[in-house]
Design a protein around this motif. Structure first.
Motif, PDB file in Angstrom:
ATOM      1  N   ARG A  90     -41.408 -12.026  26.050  1.00 51.89           N
ATOM      2  CA  ARG A  90     -41.989 -10.767  26.524  1.00 51.89           C
ATOM      3  C   ARG A  90     -43.393 -10.575  25.948  1.00 51.89           C
ATOM      4  N   LEU A  91     -43.553 -10.925  24.686  1.00 48.04           N
ATOM      5  CA  LEU A  91     -44.850 -10.763  24.023  1.00 48.04           C
ATOM      6  C   LEU A  91     -45.914 -11.626  24.717  1.00 48.04           C
ATOM      7  N   ILE A  92     -45.566 -12.861  25.011  1.00 43.79           N
ATOM      8  CA  ILE A  92     -46.520 -13.747  25.685  1.00 43.79           C
ATOM      9  C   ILE A  92     -46.794 -13.232  27.102  1.00 43.79           C
ATOM     10  N   GLU A  93     -45.768 -12.726  27.765  1.00 43.30           N
ATOM     11  CA  GLU A  93     -45.980 -12.138  29.098  1.00 43.30           C
ATOM     12  C   GLU A  93     -47.012 -11.019  29.028  1.00 43.30           C
ATOM     13  N   ARG A  94     -46.907 -10.177  28.014  1.00 40.10           N
ATOM     14  CA  ARG A  94     -47.849  -9.052  27.882  1.00 40.10           C
ATOM     15  C   ARG A  94     -49.275  -9.562  27.629  1.00 40.10           C
ATOM     16  N   LEU A  95     -49.383 -10.617  26.833  1.00 38.04           N
ATOM     17  CA  LEU A  95     -50.716 -11.182  26.574  1.00 38.04           C
ATOM     18  C   LEU A  95     -51.300 -11.773  27.860  1.00 38.04           C
ATOM     19  N   VAL A 107     -48.657 -22.298  29.599  1.00 40.24           N
ATOM     20  CA  VAL A 107     -47.607 -22.007  28.625  1.00 40.24           C
ATOM     21  C   VAL A 107     -46.680 -23.213  28.510  1.00 40.24           C
ATOM     22  N   ILE A 108     -46.437 -23.620  27.275  1.00 45.20           N
ATOM     23  CA  ILE A 108     -45.393 -24.616  27.034  1.00 45.20           C
ATOM     24  C   ILE A 108     -44.190 -23.865  26.489  1.00 45.20           C
ATOM     25  N   VAL A 109     -43.083 -23.985  27.201  1.00 47.27           N
ATOM     26  CA  VAL A 109     -41.895 -23.222  26.847  1.00 47.27           C
ATOM     27  C   VAL A 109     -40.845 -24.157  26.288  1.00 47.27           C
ATOM     28  N   GLY A 110     -40.520 -23.974  25.021  1.00 47.48           N
ATOM     29  CA  GLY A 110     -39.452 -24.768  24.416  1.00 47.48           C
ATOM     30  C   GLY A 110     -38.156 -23.992  24.434  1.00 47.48           C
ATOM     31  N   GLY A 114     -32.292 -24.760  30.072  1.00 43.05           N
ATOM     32  CA  GLY A 114     -32.550 -23.773  31.115  1.00 43.05           C
ATOM     33  C   GLY A 114     -34.004 -23.586  31.465  1.00 43.05           C
ATOM     34  N   GLU A 115     -34.215 -22.874  32.572  1.00 45.77           N
ATOM     35  CA  GLU A 115     -35.545 -22.626  33.128  1.00 45.77           C
ATOM     36  C   GLU A 115     -35.887 -21.144  33.076  1.00 45.77           C
ATOM     37  N   ASP A 116     -35.043 -20.343  32.456  1.00 48.09           N
ATOM     38  CA  ASP A 116     -35.197 -18.890  32.565  1.00 48.09           C
ATOM     39  C   ASP A 116     -36.581 -18.410  32.140  1.00 48.09           C
ATOM     40  N   ASP A 117     -36.995 -18.804  30.951  1.00 47.43           N
ATOM     41  CA  ASP A 117     -38.290 -18.344  30.447  1.00 47.43           C
ATOM     42  C   ASP A 117     -39.425 -18.932  31.284  1.00 47.43           C
ATOM     43  N   ALA A 118     -39.288 -20.205  31.649  1.00 52.34           N
ATOM     44  CA  ALA A 118     -40.326 -20.855  32.456  1.00 52.34           C
ATOM     45  C   ALA A 118     -40.511 -20.120  33.774  1.00 52.34           C
ATOM     46  N   THR A 119     -39.403 -19.711  34.385  1.00 49.73           N
ATOM     47  CA  THR A 119     -39.480 -18.991  35.654  1.00 49.73           C
ATOM     48  C   THR A 119     -40.214 -17.671  35.482  1.00 49.73           C
ATOM     49  N   ARG A 120     -39.938 -16.986  34.382  1.00 45.65           N
ATOM     50  CA  ARG A 120     -40.632 -15.710  34.141  1.00 45.65           C
ATOM     51  C   ARG A 120     -42.142 -15.926  34.054  1.00 45.65           C
ATOM     52  N   PHE A 121     -42.555 -16.982  33.378  1.00 45.36           N
ATOM     53  CA  PHE A 121     -43.997 -17.233  33.257  1.00 45.36           C
ATOM     54  C   PHE A 121     -44.591 -17.653  34.596  1.00 45.36           C
ATOM     55  N   ARG A 122     -43.876 -18.463  35.351  1.00 44.42           N
ATOM     56  CA  ARG A 122     -44.401 -18.911  36.647  1.00 44.42           C
ATOM     57  C   ARG A 122     -44.655 -17.722  37.555  1.00 44.42           C
ATOM     58  N   GLU A 123     -43.788 -16.717  37.450  1.00 44.66           N
ATOM     59  CA  GLU A 123     -43.954 -15.531  38.293  1.00 44.66           C
ATOM     60  C   GLU A 123     -45.233 -14.776  37.957  1.00 44.66           C
ATOM     61  N   LEU A 124     -45.780 -15.024  36.773  1.00 41.17           N
ATOM     62  CA  LEU A 124     -47.054 -14.387  36.406  1.00 41.17           C
ATOM     63  C   LEU A 124     -48.245 -15.237  36.852  1.00 41.17           C
ATOM     64  N   VAL A 126     -49.128 -18.360  35.938  1.00 42.09           N
ATOM     65  CA  VAL A 126     -49.765 -19.297  35.000  1.00 42.09           C
ATOM     66  C   VAL A 126     -49.102 -20.667  35.117  1.00 42.09           C
ATOM     67  N   SER A 127     -49.795 -21.688  34.570  1.00 46.30           N
ATOM     68  CA  SER A 127     -49.228 -23.037  34.561  1.00 46.30           C
ATOM     69  C   SER A 127     -48.159 -23.124  33.475  1.00 46.30           C
ATOM     70  N   VAL A 128     -47.057 -23.743  33.814  1.00 43.96           N
ATOM     71  CA  VAL A 128     -45.945 -23.786  32.870  1.00 43.96           C
ATOM     72  C   VAL A 128     -45.431 -25.209  32.701  1.00 43.96           C
ATOM     73  N   ALA A 129     -45.219 -25.601  31.461  1.00 45.79           N
ATOM     74  CA  ALA A 129     -44.511 -26.854  31.178  1.00 45.79           C
ATOM     75  C   ALA A 129     -43.245 -26.491  30.418  1.00 45.79           C
ATOM     76  N   ASN A 130     -42.122 -26.754  31.029  1.00 40.87           N
ATOM     77  CA  ASN A 130     -40.847 -26.410  30.398  1.00 40.87           C
ATOM     78  C   ASN A 130     -40.327 -27.617  29.621  1.00 40.87           C
ATOM     79  N   VAL A 131     -39.941 -27.380  28.363  1.00 44.60           N
ATOM     80  CA  VAL A 131     -39.405 -28.467  27.547  1.00 44.60           C
ATOM     81  C   VAL A 131     -37.991 -28.094  27.134  1.00 44.60           C
ATOM     82  N   ASN A 132     -37.026 -28.771  27.700  1.00 46.18           N
ATOM     83  CA  ASN A 132     -35.651 -28.563  27.242  1.00 46.18           C
ATOM     84  C   ASN A 132     -35.368 -29.553  26.129  1.00 46.18           C
TER      85      ASN A 132
END
Lengths: 306, 140
Positions: A90-95, A107-110, A114-124, A126-132
């Motif tokens: 949420r904090l990064i979303e606000r930034l 955003v690199i999401v560790g 899952g993809e939950d956080d990555a999906t939230r960022f994509r909806e904003l 921005v470029s997202v790299a999801n790392v499971n």
């Protein structure tokens, strides 16, 4: 980039000399040097330059990442770490929401799965790299290196790295960011700082999040903040409610400043990554890099506070 | 549990040190873990044991874990082992300089070091690598 710490090309390392001495003095090989490496003050010289610091190898990988992303591409990098549910996403979303339109953000999401956080960022947008990470509990420099393949470093101004939710493991694995921000929340209990002192000591800034519900969970925010300043002297602390977007100005200004200070003071960053005393060679290498104009450009797009 | 990544690196470093001396395996290692690092010595030992089983030795690997106290030097001239933060619920060095109140940076005690590697004895008890040439007696 080649570092000589593990494969000296010229002189034998002290461990080599110890091995050689034992090999030539006797056919029986005992534990090497263990009797020399006591804990007294006099032994610091030996301990300091004799052996491979395993953690420093991770720190060197982080320095390589830093050179590539921050200096070669002029990207401002901030890492956020903290427990699951502390509010990192949420904090990064606000930034991201408050950034100017022309700021290119990645955003690199560790996450363990899952993809939950990555999906939230994509909806904003921005470029997202999801790392499971699967069963691994932290991001390490090589995982970040892999994630960079999914991002176009030539266009990015800012890169946020959200580490896996964990309050222990990420500490020994720096990722080359200019700002390492630990996010805790009022709901984790107001003794959370005292429970994880070493992690606070490994970071550059602390966020106490969810301050809007501190009273409901009976958390003493002043206590938390004084714990931070006792455990990690001089480290700035920010109180936020990421959910309601409160307290973000100060945090954004801090990140902005880290970027600017860094632009003119690379050595301060290097000195702050730890493990520097035994590995001057890495930094000698770092010093040869000029801080070129593209680095400055990156920070022109840093967060504004209006 | 991040000790497994560290254990893997420790064994890599030990394997390299052994290879530099013509040995394709090793029997023992000594590892020093800083009190102010985030490495749990017991978990590291377990991970070293597990990782060594699958990759390195035929028999048991002798693992010796030492701990190293924190050590700091301040610009004001103070140096020594920082005190502990009593309020903290886990060990943490007090990073406020007792002399001048500036923040201390640790010079030691936040590391994890491979201190020594024990090589197997050769069959005839002779020196496998008297000349110190790394590839003199490499068997792989």
């Amino acid at each position: 980039m080649y570092h000589t710490s593990r494969h000296p090309l010229t002189d034998a390392t002290p461990i080599d000399r110890l091995l050689d001495r034992l090999l030539s003095d006797s056919g029986v090989l005992g534990p090497l040097g263990a009797h020399r490496m006591g804990h007294g003050e006099d032994d610091h010289e030996h301990a300091g330059d004799a052996e491979a610091d395993i953690l420093a190898q991770f720190a060197e990988q982080a320095d390589d990442l830093h050179e590539r992303v921050v200096h070669d591409h002029g990207i401002f990098v901030a890492e956020f770490l903290g427990a699951t549910g502390s509010g990192k996403t949420r904090l990064i979303e606000r930034l991201i929401e408050r950034a100017p339109d022309d700021e290119e953000i990645g955003v690199i999401v560790g996450d363990v799965a899952g993809e939950d956080d990555a999906t939230r960022f994509r909806e904003l947008g921005v470029s997202v790299a999801n790392v499971n990470t699967g069963k691994e509990c932290h991001l390490d420099p090589s995982l970040v290196e892999g994630a960079l393949e999914d991002l176009d470093l030539d266009v990015l101004d800012t890169l946020y790295i959200e580490n896996v939710g964990n309050m222990v493991c990420p500490a020994d694995f720096p990722l080359g960011a200019q700002a390492r921000v630990l996010v805790v929340s009022a709901t984790e209990g107001d003794d959370v700082v005292r429970k994880h002192p070493l992690l606070f000591q490994a970071c550059d800034g602390a966020v106490i999040n969810k301050v809007d519900i501190a009273e409901a969970v009976n958390a003493d925010l002043d206590l938390m903040e004084s714990d931070v300043s006792e455990i990690a002297p001089e480290m700035p602390t920010f109180r936020t409610s990421a959910e309601h977007g409160d307290g973000l100005d100060e945090l954004a200004a801090f990140l902005d400043e880290r970027g600017h200070v860094h632009a003119s003071d690379h050595e301060a960053y290097v000195a702050g990554t730890g493990h520097t005393h035994a590995h001057e060679h890495t930094h000698a290498d770092g010093q040869t890099h000029e801080h070129d104009h593209s680095h400055e450009d990156g920070h022109d797009h840093a967060h504004t506070h209006d | 549990m991040h000790e497994f990544s560290i254990a893997t690196q420790v064994l890599d470093a030990a394997r390299e040190a052994a290879a530099d001396h013509g040995a394709d395996t090793f029997e023992g290692i000594t590892v020093s873990v800083g009190d102010a690092s985030h490495v749990n010595p017991d978990q590291l030992e377990t991970c070293l044991d597990a990782a060594a089983d699958s990759t390195i030795t035929d028999g048991d690997l002798t693992i010796d874990i030492e701990t190293e106290p924190a050590y700091a030097e301040c610009a004001c001239g103070w140096s020594g082992e920082p005190g502990e933060i009593d309020r903290a619920l886990a060990y943490a060095p007090n990073l406020t300089c007792p002399e001048c109140d500036a923040r201390l940076e640790l010079q030691a005690g936040n590391e994890c070091r491979l201190m020594s590697v024990t090589l197997p004895e050769t069959d005839d008890g002779s020196d496998p690598d008297a000349a110190g040439s790394p590839d003199a007696n490499t068997t792989d």
